[in-house]
Design a protein around this motif. Structure first.
Motif, short mmCIF file in Angstrom:
data_model
loop_
_atom_site.label_atom_id
_atom_site.label_comp_id
_atom_site.label_asym_id
_atom_site.label_seq_id
_atom_site.Cartn_x
_atom_site.Cartn_y
_atom_site.Cartn_z
N LEU A 89 -7.23 -8.17 -5.16
CA LEU A 89 -7.42 -8.73 -3.82
C LEU A 89 -6.17 -8.47 -3.00
N ASP A 90 -6.34 -7.75 -1.89
CA ASP A 90 -5.24 -7.42 -0.99
C ASP A 90 -5.64 -7.87 0.40
N SER A 91 -5.12 -8.99 0.84
CA SER A 91 -5.53 -9.55 2.14
C SER A 91 -5.08 -8.68 3.31
N GLY A 92 -4.16 -7.75 3.09
CA GLY A 92 -3.70 -6.87 4.16
C GLY A 92 -4.42 -5.54 4.21
N SER A 93 -5.37 -5.32 3.31
CA SER A 93 -6.08 -4.05 3.25
C SER A 93 -7.08 -3.93 4.39
N ASN A 100 -12.21 -1.58 1.63
CA ASN A 100 -12.52 -2.01 0.27
C ASN A 100 -12.84 -0.77 -0.56
#
Length: 66
Positions: free
Chosen positions: A16-20, A23
């Motif tokens: 999980l990368d909230s800055g991506s 997906n």
């Protein structure tokens, strides 16, 4: 954040990368789940270590269930 999840009963590792901005799913997982994939032009993404990576020419058309 990294954790284990499942997609249609298949255990997967989730990052999980909230800055991506996008997906991603490994093609082998999409193929094993028989998810619809279609070709798109190649593009690059900037990864956490500052390098640019070329993405495969595949796109998973998906809808998210909430």
């Amino acid at each position: 954040m990294k954790f284990q999840g499942s997609i249609n009963g298949l255990l997967v590792q989730v990052l999980l990368d909230s800055g991506s901005s996008d997906n991603f799913l490994q093609p082998r997982i999409a193929h094993s789940l028989k998810l619809p994939i279609e070709p798109i032009p190649q593009f690059q993404v900037l990864v956490g270590n500052g390098t640019k990576e070329a993405m495969l020419r595949e796109y998973l058309r998906s809808t998210w269930n909430h």
